[in-house]
Design a protein around this motif. Structure first.
Motif, PDB file in Angstrom:
ATOM      1  N   MET A 149      30.626  12.479  46.953  1.00 10.41           N
ATOM      2  CA  MET A 149      30.524  12.132  45.535  1.00 10.41           C
ATOM      3  C   MET A 149      30.193  10.659  45.364  1.00 10.41           C
ATOM      4  O   MET A 149      30.555   9.819  46.183  1.00 10.41           O
ATOM      5  CB  MET A 149      31.848  12.450  44.829  1.00 10.41           C
ATOM      6  CG  MET A 149      32.202  13.920  44.784  1.00 10.41           C
ATOM      7  SD  MET A 149      33.782  14.186  43.937  1.00 10.41           S
ATOM      8  CE  MET A 149      33.442  13.426  42.346  1.00 10.41           C
ATOM      9  N   LYS A 150      29.489  10.358  44.271  1.00 10.19           N
ATOM     10  CA  LYS A 150      29.136   8.982  43.923  1.00 10.19           C
ATOM     11  C   LYS A 150      29.993   8.521  42.745  1.00 10.19           C
ATOM     12  O   LYS A 150      30.363   9.299  41.872  1.00 10.19           O
ATOM     13  CB  LYS A 150      27.657   8.880  43.556  1.00 10.19           C
ATOM     14  CG  LYS A 150      26.708   9.285  44.669  1.00 10.19           C
ATOM     15  CD  LYS A 150      26.800   8.355  45.845  1.00 10.19           C
ATOM     16  CE  LYS A 150      25.656   8.594  46.839  1.00 10.19           C
ATOM     17  NZ  LYS A 150      25.658   9.927  47.420  1.00 10.19           N
ATOM     18  N   SER A 151      30.314   7.239  42.731  1.00 11.29           N
ATOM     19  CA  SER A 151      31.134   6.674  41.667  1.00 11.29           C
ATOM     20  C   SER A 151      30.301   6.441  40.412  1.00 11.29           C
ATOM     21  O   SER A 151      29.188   5.890  40.485  1.00 11.29           O
ATOM     22  CB  SER A 151      31.760   5.355  42.129  1.00 11.29           C
ATOM     23  OG  SER A 151      32.438   4.727  41.072  1.00 11.29           O
ATOM     24  N   ASN A 152      30.848   6.840  39.274  1.00  8.81           N
ATOM     25  CA  ASN A 152      30.188   6.591  37.987  1.00  8.81           C
ATOM     26  C   ASN A 152      30.698   5.323  37.308  1.00  8.81           C
ATOM     27  O   ASN A 152      30.172   4.921  36.271  1.00  8.81           O
ATOM     28  CB  ASN A 152      30.407   7.781  37.053  1.00  8.81           C
ATOM     29  CG  ASN A 152      29.762   9.057  37.578  1.00  8.81           C
ATOM     30  OD1 ASN A 152      28.693   9.002  38.175  1.00  8.81           O
ATOM     31  ND2 ASN A 152      30.419  10.192  37.375  1.00  8.81           N
ATOM     32  N   LYS A 153      31.718   4.703  37.878  1.00  3.02           N
ATOM     33  CA  LYS A 153      32.313   3.505  37.290  1.00  3.02           C
ATOM     34  C   LYS A 153      31.732   2.228  37.865  1.00  3.02           C
ATOM     35  O   LYS A 153      32.078   1.135  37.415  1.00  3.02           O
ATOM     36  CB  LYS A 153      33.825   3.523  37.490  1.00  3.02           C
ATOM     37  CG  LYS A 153      34.527   4.691  36.828  1.00  3.02           C
ATOM     38  CD  LYS A 153      36.029   4.627  37.059  1.00  3.02           C
ATOM     39  CE  LYS A 153      36.739   5.783  36.387  1.00  3.02           C
ATOM     40  NZ  LYS A 153      38.208   5.748  36.617  1.00  3.02           N
ATOM     41  N   HIS A 154      30.895   2.343  38.883  1.00  3.01           N
ATOM     42  CA  HIS A 154      30.314   1.167  39.523  1.00  3.01           C
ATOM     43  C   HIS A 154      28.788   1.236  39.445  1.00  3.01           C
ATOM     44  O   HIS A 154      28.208   2.309  39.245  1.00  3.01           O
ATOM     45  CB  HIS A 154      30.764   1.068  40.982  1.00  3.01           C
ATOM     46  CG  HIS A 154      32.247   0.972  41.147  1.00  3.01           C
ATOM     47  ND1 HIS A 154      33.080   2.078  41.160  1.00  3.01           N
ATOM     48  CD2 HIS A 154      33.070  -0.104  41.293  1.00  3.01           C
ATOM     49  CE1 HIS A 154      34.326   1.687  41.314  1.00  3.01           C
ATOM     50  NE2 HIS A 154      34.358   0.383  41.403  1.00  3.01           N
ATOM     51  N   THR A 155      28.178   0.094  39.621  1.00  2.00           N
ATOM     52  CA  THR A 155      26.715  -0.014  39.582  1.00  2.00           C
ATOM     53  C   THR A 155      26.236  -0.674  40.861  1.00  2.00           C
ATOM     54  O   THR A 155      26.718  -1.764  41.234  1.00  2.00           O
ATOM     55  CB  THR A 155      26.258  -0.836  38.369  1.00  2.00           C
ATOM     56  OG1 THR A 155      26.745  -0.221  37.170  1.00  2.00           O
ATOM     57  CG2 THR A 155      24.742  -0.922  38.312  1.00  2.00           C
ATOM     58  N   LEU A 156      25.303  -0.017  41.538  1.00  2.00           N
ATOM     59  CA  LEU A 156      24.748  -0.571  42.773  1.00  2.00           C
ATOM     60  C   LEU A 156      23.752  -1.673  42.441  1.00  2.00           C
ATOM     61  O   LEU A 156      22.890  -1.519  41.574  1.00  2.00           O
ATOM     62  CB  LEU A 156      24.070   0.539  43.579  1.00  2.00           C
ATOM     63  CG  LEU A 156      23.579   0.148  44.969  1.00  2.00           C
ATOM     64  CD1 LEU A 156      24.739  -0.226  45.863  1.00  2.00           C
ATOM     65  CD2 LEU A 156      22.783   1.299  45.594  1.00  2.00           C
ATOM     66  N   ALA A 157      23.897  -2.792  43.127  1.00  2.00           N
ATOM     67  CA  ALA A 157      23.020  -3.938  42.863  1.00  2.00           C
ATOM     68  C   ALA A 157      22.745  -4.683  44.159  1.00  2.00           C
ATOM     69  O   ALA A 157      23.492  -4.559  45.141  1.00  2.00           O
ATOM     70  CB  ALA A 157      23.650  -4.875  41.832  1.00  2.00           C
ATOM     71  N   GLU A 158      21.656  -5.475  44.145  1.00  2.00           N
ATOM     72  CA  GLU A 158      21.288  -6.334  45.267  1.00  2.00           C
ATOM     73  C   GLU A 158      21.391  -7.781  44.801  1.00  2.00           C
ATOM     74  O   GLU A 158      20.937  -8.118  43.695  1.00  2.00           O
ATOM     75  CB  GLU A 158      19.876  -6.012  45.754  1.00  2.00           C
ATOM     76  CG  GLU A 158      19.755  -4.607  46.323  1.00  2.00           C
ATOM     77  CD  GLU A 158      18.337  -4.269  46.718  1.00  2.00           C
ATOM     78  OE1 GLU A 158      17.417  -4.995  46.261  1.00  2.00           O
ATOM     79  OE2 GLU A 158      18.138  -3.292  47.465  1.00  2.00           O
ATOM     80  N   ALA A 159      21.982  -8.609  45.635  1.00  2.00           N
ATOM     81  CA  ALA A 159      22.273  -9.976  45.203  1.00  2.00           C
ATOM     82  C   ALA A 159      21.968 -10.968  46.317  1.00  2.00           C
ATOM     83  O   ALA A 159      22.046 -10.637  47.514  1.00  2.00           O
ATOM     84  CB  ALA A 159      23.730 -10.098  44.788  1.00  2.00           C
ATOM     85  N   TRP A 160      21.594 -12.180  45.881  1.00  2.00           N
ATOM     86  CA  TRP A 160      21.490 -13.337  46.766  1.00  2.00           C
ATOM     87  C   TRP A 160      22.673 -14.255  46.458  1.00  2.00           C
ATOM     88  O   TRP A 160      22.898 -14.618  45.313  1.00  2.00           O
ATOM     89  CB  TRP A 160      20.177 -14.077  46.545  1.00  2.00           C
ATOM     90  CG  TRP A 160      18.976 -13.358  47.108  1.00  2.00           C
ATOM     91  CD1 TRP A 160      18.159 -12.499  46.470  1.00  2.00           C
ATOM     92  CD2 TRP A 160      18.491 -13.465  48.443  1.00  2.00           C
ATOM     93  NE1 TRP A 160      17.188 -12.037  47.298  1.00  2.00           N
ATOM     94  CE2 TRP A 160      17.359 -12.628  48.545  1.00  2.00           C
ATOM     95  CE3 TRP A 160      18.890 -14.195  49.580  1.00  2.00           C
ATOM     96  CZ2 TRP A 160      16.630 -12.477  49.707  1.00  2.00           C
ATOM     97  CZ3 TRP A 160      18.149 -14.054  50.745  1.00  2.00           C
ATOM     98  CH2 TRP A 160      17.037 -13.209  50.819  1.00  2.00           C
ATOM     99  N   VAL A 161      23.452 -14.579  47.478  1.00  2.00           N
ATOM    100  CA  VAL A 161      24.639 -15.419  47.291  1.00  2.00           C
ATOM    101  C   VAL A 161      24.569 -16.588  48.258  1.00  2.00           C
ATOM    102  O   VAL A 161      23.846 -16.553  49.268  1.00  2.00           O
ATOM    103  CB  VAL A 161      25.939 -14.608  47.522  1.00  2.00           C
ATOM    104  CG1 VAL A 161      26.091 -13.499  46.501  1.00  2.00           C
ATOM    105  CG2 VAL A 161      26.003 -14.039  48.933  1.00  2.00           C
TER     106      VAL A 161
END
Length: 386
Positions: free
Chosen positions: A335-347
């Motif tokens: 199952m995938k979470s519906n409360k989170h959002t997948l993102a790509e980041a530079w830190v």
């Protein structure tokens, strides 16, 4: 000629008191109230000073013959207890009203004002108001006496969690206070890896163990030691010990699952983050948003530990972040979470702002992070083997 007579109004006359001679309305005793009170005391036989016992350690009052109850000052429960102390004396009169008279809380005195009635001479009903003073004496209750008499405990629950930062332990502590499971304990002792709860009965200790097993993922084992044995009555005295070990995983920990466990969770990635701890361990893959739950039995069959400790966290600043729309979110079948959002980041590390070193990563917190935000994270280095 007839004369019509007006009806005469009958008025009740007064009589003279047979003792003092003042005019009073007629009554069965033919006496005024003042003279009647000199002849009859309806409070005779009711004690004007009574002793109540109070335990300083637990703040309870003794209700005869052997019950200790919790009462607040000037409460209905305390008034009931005070009236029960003189219940036999009040059987000869009729109680009309009862209430507390204010006293200094530290005076060791309780005053109760009573209003009583009683039928006296020739059926006359006399009402009288008086005050009973209760002297509060200190007396240790049986439970507190057992606490003071060390080694009286019959069972102990040893709760342990072998981690540096015990977030799960703090969560469990709040649940114990909420459900008042600490009230039956004789004492609570803090040690290096947890707490010891001492009980006067094995049933109370077993109740605590059952609560822990329903609240957090853990495992337990019990043992008992023979203290004494009476050969005449064939009675045994045991001391029981319950050892409860909580899983060494806390919220926000990065964990590494075994390949077999990850495959059983729907081909989940082996590197996961612990979202929270309830009766199971809730995991999320930050690269795919796949979630899974690991209960206590599954954990002890396939144990895993945290890869990093909270003290190893480093501060980063988010330089740029974008949501991963329409991109492949992994090959996992769970199952995938519906409360989170997948993102790509530079830190970039805040300690390396004067350099051009930046790190690219995927995160499950795309719904929370914005450029310029400060975050805490780990630097993980992967090595490729031939």
């Amino acid at each position: 000629m007839e004369y019509m007579k007006e009806p005469s109004t009958v008025s009740q006359g007064n009589i003279l008191c047979c003792q003092c001679g003042i005019a009073i309305p007629p009554n069965p005793a033919n006496m005024c109230v003042a003279c009647l009170r000199t002849q009859v005391d309806i409070t005779e036989g009711i004690p004007k000073q009574v002793i109540v016992h109070f335990c300083k350690q637990c703040g309870r009052y003794l209700q005869p013959p052997g019950t200790w109850i919790q009462c607040a000052l000037e409460s209905r429960e305390l008034l009931t207890l005070c009236l029960k102390k003189i219940k036999a004396s009040l059987s000869k009169v009729r109680l009309i009203e009862a209430g507390f008279v204010w006293t200094e809380p530290h005076s060791k005195r309780l005053k109760v004002k009573l209003t009583v009635q009683k039928e006296v001479i020739n059926g006359a009903v006399l009402q009288q108001i008086f005050i009973i003073e209760y002297v509060v004496q200190s007396q240790m209750c049986d439970d507190c006496h057992r606490v003071e008499a060390k080694d009286f405990w019959k069972a102990v629950v040893q709760i342990r969690q072998k981690t540096l930062h015990k977030k799960t332990f703090y969560y469990l502590e709040q649940l114990i206070l909420k459900h008042r499971l600490h009230q039956n304990t004789l004492r609570i002792k803090e040690i290096h890896d947890g707490l010891d709860f001492y009980y006067a009965s094995k049933q109370h200790a077993q109740k605590m163990v059952d609560f822990l097993q329903c609240t957090v993922p853990c495992r337990s084992k019990s043992s008992q030691r023979l203290i004494s044995h009476d050969i005449h009555s064939n009675t045994y005295n045991y001391k029981s010990t319950f050892s409860v070990e909580i899983v060494p995983v806390c919220k926000d920990n990065v964990v590494c699952l075994s390949s077999k466990l990850a495959q059983s969770l729907g081909n989940m990635s082996q590197i996961c983050i612990c979202l929270r701890i309830t009766s199971a361990i809730h995991l999320i893959d930050p690269n795919t948003l796949q979630i899974a739950e690991v209960d206590g039995n599954t954990y002890w069959r396939h144990p895993f530990n945290s890869l990093f400790q909270p003290k190893q966290l480093e501060e980063f600043i988010v330089m740029d972040i974008s949501k991963a729309h329409g991109r492949k979110q992994g090959a996992g079948a769970g199952m995938k979470s519906n409360k989170h959002t997948l993102a790509e980041a530079w830190v970039q590390k805040t300690s390396e702002l004067n350099t051009n070193t930046q790190y690219f990563c995927r995160t499950h917190l795309g719904h929370l992070l914005n450029p310029g935000d400060l975050v805490l994270g780990f630097v993980m280095l992967y090595s490729a083997s031939g």
